[in-house]
Design an enzyme around this catalytic site. Structure first.
Site, PDB file in Angstrom:
ATOM      1  N   LYS A  51      -3.344  -6.377  42.542  1.00 60.65           N
ATOM      2  CA  LYS A  51      -2.414  -7.509  42.614  1.00 60.65           C
ATOM      3  C   LYS A  51      -2.675  -8.449  41.437  1.00 60.65           C
ATOM      4  CE  LYS A  51      -2.218  -7.347  47.630  1.00 60.65           C
ATOM      5  NZ  LYS A  51      -2.962  -7.768  48.824  1.00 60.65           N
ATOM      6  N   GLN A  95      -6.446 -11.800  52.219  1.00 55.25           N
ATOM      7  CA  GLN A  95      -6.479 -10.353  52.460  1.00 55.25           C
ATOM      8  C   GLN A  95      -6.904 -10.056  53.903  1.00 55.25           C
ATOM      9  OE1 GLN A  95      -5.641  -7.777  50.177  1.00 55.25           O
ATOM     10  NE2 GLN A  95      -5.822  -6.556  52.028  1.00 55.25           N
ATOM     11  N   ASP A 118       2.720 -14.309  51.248  1.00 54.50           N
ATOM     12  CA  ASP A 118       2.707 -13.073  52.049  1.00 54.50           C
ATOM     13  C   ASP A 118       3.715 -13.187  53.194  1.00 54.50           C
ATOM     14  OD1 ASP A 118       1.232 -10.895  51.286  1.00 54.50           O
ATOM     15  OD2 ASP A 118      -0.663 -11.620  52.119  1.00 54.50           O
TER      16      ASP A 118
END
Ligand code: NDP
Length: 284
Positions: A51, A95, A118
């Site tokens: 990413k 994460q 996200d």
């Protein structure tokens, strides 16, 4: 029937990332993404480095905050608060999965919704459900919609079955499909006859983590299939759809790898760029 056409997610993602880089190059100030990783899970570390690389290639700044497995919930929340307050940081992702002693729900609740690129925090989940233009949609479902629209520019009236009801894929995807006027059925591990549902569908999206579960006998002739699953059989990557079995019956199918996966990163970057524009009152 001829062989199904491949929906090339790798190519679509690359095109999106190149376009994003061109947009970003026009601004002196650059979008900034913060990635928080707690623990030493090897796969998560690889995902986050990918990413970061993709963000930097698009001209963004991206810092990984790598915390030890033993980090306390309070320490993690205080990092989130610091990043929430930092005007230079436009997007933030944590994460998952988190170490067991940390409450995922509590952590996601603390991310400022405008920076939740996200799209996992409850505010954005609710806005998406309400079909609000303010919602930041989760990256994987948003990427799937982009791929579907390359096949059906107008999804209105299509019948779609989503296999899986997780908060990060199945549920937000069902909202996006519904918001695009599809007739949506969500099936899961307690559904009595999944095949009866999938056999009626124009579109089947498999997001259940069951290697090669969806067979040709599960789908109708000419169905469009999207495979979200990432599984391994004898070390080899495969999806939730049995590609070789369905390819003579489906009209379009995404491969694994090279389908949905690359779109997730591209959409995360797009969400970060859009958050940057909004936070700085800029137009594209
Ligand atoms: P979860 O494990 O959170 O959810 C799986 C869902 O599938 C659950 O709703 C579960 O039902 C359902 N399910 C499990 N087994 C069956 C079955 N036999 N029949 C029907 N439904 C079933 O997974 P995620 O949503 O996080 O991920 C799903 C897959 O997608 C995984 O392979 C994951 O690796 C992959 N993935 C890929 C991404 C990408 O970028 N390509 C991004 C995110 C995930 P129930 O709720 O009843 O337990």
């Amino acid at each position: 029937m001829s062989e199904a056409k491949i929906i090339d997610g790798k190519k679509a993602a690359l095109a999106l990332r190149e376009k994003l880089a061109q947009h970003i190059a026009r601004y002196d100030k650059k979008p900034e993404l913060a990635v928080i990783l707690a623990g030493n899970d090897e796969a998560s570390l690889i995902y986050d480095r990918n990413k970061q690389k993709a963000a930097q290639e698009a001209g963004m700044k991206c810092e990984i905050f790598h915390l030890p497995e033993t980090v306390s919930q309070e320490e993690l929340l205080s990092l989130i608060e610091r990043l929430n307050a930092d005007d230079n940081v436009n997007g933030m992702i944590v994460q998952l999965p988190l170490p067991e002693h940390i409450s995922q729900a509590e952590v996601l609740k603390h991310i400022k919704p405008e920076k939740d690129v996200d799209g996992f925090c409850p505010v954005n989940a609710g806005l998406l459900l309400a079909n609000s233009s303010e919602a930041i949609a989760a990256a994987t479902p948003k990427g799937i919609m982009h791929l579907l629209k390359s096949v059906f520019p107008d999804l209105s009236g299509k019948t779609a079955v989503v296999i899986g009801r997780s908060n990060i894929v199945g549920k937000p995807l069902a909202s996006l499909l519904l918001n695009s006027n599809c007739t949506v059925t969500v099936v899961h591990s307690k559904t009595r006859d999944i095949e009866a549902e999938t056999r009626r569908a124009d579109i089947v999206i498999a997001a259940c983590g069951c290697p090669k579960m969806v067979k040709a006998s599960w789908i109708k002739e000419g169905a469009v299939l999207i495979d979200v699953g990432i599984n391994r059989i004898d070390g080899k990557l495969c999806g939730d759809i049995d590609f070789d079995d369905v390819k003579h019956k489906a009209s379009y199918v995404t491969p694994v790898p090279g389908g949905v996966g690359p779109m997730t990163v591209a959409m995360l970057l797009e969400n970060t760029f859009e958050a940057f524009l909004k936070q700085n009152n800029l137009k594209k």
